[in-house]
Design a protein around this motif. Structure first.
Motif: not given
Ligand SMILES: Nc1ncnc2c1ncn2[C@@H]1O[C@H](COP(=O)(O)OP(=O)(O)OP(=O)(O)O)[C@@H](O)[C@H]1O
Ligand SMILES: [Mg+2]
Length: 241
Positions: A6-15
């Motif tokens: 896995x190179x990028x793992x984003x979890x539950x991102x709020x912005x």
């Protein structure tokens, strides 16, 4: 290296840029080594924002980001991985800051500790690869929009990143230059994510396309139908379209 890394793992991102207008909401995304992913989504839906979060140029209000298996919490975390991930900015003026093309293209390799000789060699090779050999002494700020975009791509490639994040790489480019870039991408053994509004381009260069809806990334079924060759029964004859 593990192929399924896995190179990028984003979890539950709020912005959100301002409190009352959230851009990304509980976004999850996982990107593996070797993946070639397209993002196609409406203007203003948060695509560029998503890339900037991946590079640590923006910080999510909640959620977590892991890159190359490491949690990204602080600026030094991102600083450590940035040379391995090349971001092509949507606006070339955000990318180029040196007086001449050769200086701009060799800035990355020099910054990564290459000798001046090596940096210039890599830069010349990269410019040549993109058909820009004649450009090395051009004054960056005097380049046309399309030329700037191409030189920006050269500055990204000269760092020899393992991953490319390309934000609308074809915008403003003529037909010949668009096919140069398309061919270049097909030749390169790198993982990449491409933001583009050009379905045909994504069809040629990526294997999977996602879209942003309601602040989340989801598989784009509409694009999927267009971009995947699939055999199905039509009358008695299976065919591709
Ligand atoms: N620096 C900023 N400050 C405040 N709002 C911003 C900022 N940058 C972007 N936005 C807003 O956030 C939203 C998402 O912007 P973003 O640039 O991520 O969209 P995008 O999907 O890349 O759009 P496009 O296809 O036009 O490039 C937009 O509504 C935009 O106006
Ligand atoms: Mg954008």
């Amino acid at each position: 290296m593990d192929k399924n890394q896995t190179i990028i793992k984003m979890t539950g991102i709020d912005f959100a840029y301002s409190e009352n207008s959230p851009i990304l909401k509980n976004l999850d995304f996982e990107f593996f080594k070797g993946d070639k992913v397209g993002i196609i989504a409406p203007n203003g839906s948060g695509k560029t924002t998503l890339f900037h979060l991946m590079m640590g140029l923006l910080t999510p209000s909640s959620g977590s980001i892991e890159i190359f298996g490491k949690p990204m919490k602080t600026e030094p975390d991102f600083a450590e991985i940035r040379h391995r991930i090349g971001l092509l900015f949507q606006d070339a003026d955000d990318q180029l800051f040196c007086p001449t093309v050769l200086e701009d293209v060799s800035f990355g390799p020099l910054n990564m500790g290459k000798s001046r000789k090596e940096a210039i060699e890599i830069s010349r090779r990269t410019l040549d690869f993109l058909g820009l050999s004649e450009f090395e002494n051009r004054i960056t700020f005097k380049l046309s929009g399309g030329e700037k975009k191409l030189v920006s791509l050269a500055t990204v490639l000269s760092m020899e990143p393992e991953v490319l994040l390309l934000d609308e790489p074809l915008t403003g480019l003529d037909t010949k230059t668009r096919s140069t870039i398309t061919m270049a991408l097909k030749e390169m053994d790198v993982s990449y994510i491409i933001i583009s509004h050009n379905i045909e381009f994504l069809k040629t260069t990526t294997r999977k396309t996602v879209t942003l809806r309601g602040g989340r990334l989801i598989a784009d079924d509409q694009v999927h139908v267009h971009i995947h060759d699939h055999a199905h029964v039509h009358g008695d004859v299976p065919h591709k379209h």
